[in-house]
Design a protein around this motif. Sequence first.
Motif, PDB file in Angstrom:
ATOM      1  N   LYS A  48      61.906  10.070  13.236  1.00 37.85           N
ATOM      2  CA  LYS A  48      63.023   9.675  12.367  1.00 37.85           C
ATOM      3  C   LYS A  48      63.770   8.472  12.951  1.00 37.85           C
ATOM      4  O   LYS A  48      63.821   8.292  14.159  1.00 37.85           O
ATOM      5  CB  LYS A  48      63.982  10.860  12.192  1.00 37.85           C
ATOM      6  CG  LYS A  48      63.363  12.044  11.491  1.00 37.85           C
ATOM      7  CD  LYS A  48      64.366  13.179  11.343  1.00 37.85           C
ATOM      8  CE  LYS A  48      64.705  13.815  12.664  1.00 37.85           C
ATOM      9  NZ  LYS A  48      65.617  14.977  12.518  1.00 37.85           N
ATOM     10  N   ALA A  49      64.345   7.669  12.057  1.00 35.53           N
ATOM     11  CA  ALA A  49      65.079   6.479  12.495  1.00 35.53           C
ATOM     12  C   ALA A  49      66.210   6.177  11.527  1.00 35.53           C
ATOM     13  O   ALA A  49      66.154   6.542  10.354  1.00 35.53           O
ATOM     14  CB  ALA A  49      64.146   5.279  12.604  1.00 35.53           C
ATOM     15  N   LEU A  50      67.235   5.525  12.038  1.00 37.67           N
ATOM     16  CA  LEU A  50      68.331   5.004  11.225  1.00 37.67           C
ATOM     17  C   LEU A  50      68.044   3.529  10.989  1.00 37.67           C
ATOM     18  O   LEU A  50      67.791   2.775  11.934  1.00 37.67           O
ATOM     19  CB  LEU A  50      69.657   5.174  11.959  1.00 37.67           C
ATOM     20  CG  LEU A  50      70.885   4.558  11.281  1.00 37.67           C
ATOM     21  CD1 LEU A  50      71.189   5.263   9.961  1.00 37.67           C
ATOM     22  CD2 LEU A  50      72.094   4.635  12.214  1.00 37.67           C
ATOM     23  N   THR A  51      68.061   3.114   9.720  1.00 38.50           N
ATOM     24  CA  THR A  51      67.695   1.747   9.357  1.00 38.50           C
ATOM     25  C   THR A  51      68.845   1.064   8.626  1.00 38.50           C
ATOM     26  O   THR A  51      69.370   1.605   7.659  1.00 38.50           O
ATOM     27  CB  THR A  51      66.445   1.744   8.456  1.00 38.50           C
ATOM     28  OG1 THR A  51      65.368   2.412   9.135  1.00 38.50           O
ATOM     29  CG2 THR A  51      66.029   0.330   8.105  1.00 38.50           C
ATOM     30  N   VAL A  52      69.229  -0.108   9.076  1.00 35.92           N
ATOM     31  CA  VAL A  52      70.261  -0.926   8.435  1.00 35.92           C
ATOM     32  C   VAL A  52      69.570  -2.131   7.797  1.00 35.92           C
ATOM     33  O   VAL A  52      68.815  -2.843   8.467  1.00 35.92           O
ATOM     34  CB  VAL A  52      71.316  -1.404   9.452  1.00 35.92           C
ATOM     35  CG1 VAL A  52      72.331  -2.324   8.783  1.00 35.92           C
ATOM     36  CG2 VAL A  52      72.031  -0.204  10.081  1.00 35.92           C
ATOM     37  N   VAL A  53      69.805  -2.338   6.509  1.00 38.79           N
ATOM     38  CA  VAL A  53      69.165  -3.445   5.797  1.00 38.79           C
ATOM     39  C   VAL A  53      69.973  -4.723   6.040  1.00 38.79           C
ATOM     40  O   VAL A  53      71.155  -4.801   5.701  1.00 38.79           O
ATOM     41  CB  VAL A  53      69.071  -3.149   4.289  1.00 38.79           C
ATOM     42  CG1 VAL A  53      68.383  -4.307   3.558  1.00 38.79           C
ATOM     43  CG2 VAL A  53      68.312  -1.847   4.042  1.00 38.79           C
TER      44      VAL A  53
END
Length: 231
Positions: A48-53
């Motif tokens: 799992k990962a946190l992604t910022v566009v």
Amino acid sequence: MQEKLKALSRCALFGGFSQAGLGEAARICKRKSFGEGEALYLKGASGKALTVVVSGSVRVTSILPSGRESILTIIGAGNWLGDAVFCSMPARVYGATAHQPVDVLEFSEAQVARLLAAHPEGYPVIVDQLARRMCAAMMIIEDDTARSIPARVGRRLLFLQMFQGDGRTSGQPVQLRVTREQLGNMVGLTRQAAQKAIQVFEQAGLLSLDYGTITLKNPAQLEAFLNDMDA
């Protein structure tokens, strides 16, 4: 480093962090680029990962038993995805695909945990952001069970608008890169049925259409129009 810091400062999820916390976040995250149609990750994948566009947009999807892709939402620059890093679910709940060429900043689950351990001031805003998403999900359930087709389409457009920025309803024009077919996919309608519903708002002067895009002229006015429809 400065470009990463600027991108994180635009993201509402990081609004509670101190400058030191933002600096640490910018230092540890990894920048990635994806071409249009390229998968960022698949439903059920581990890691799992946190992604910022940073730029472009990302389509959040689920694959139905029939094999058809169901579009849940489209995340724009300045927003984020990866809710699963904040809970105990072992794998990714949904898939994500570059809706157009996209640059993102990515944090692993372990990096997020260490960042929050060192900078707990970020928690209140994160909790607020997660609560907003939960409320938005409940609103979609309400829309699909209790509202007319035009109201369902209009509120899904507002939902998409919220994911183009800081999660709030804007009073400024917002261009959504979404086709009528894709919008219909989101609410379980054919392209023709979605087009008929869109015309209600087009005739009211609340939106305009172009190839592959829908522009909301004033989302706040659209929200007021929808509230009148519900009255």
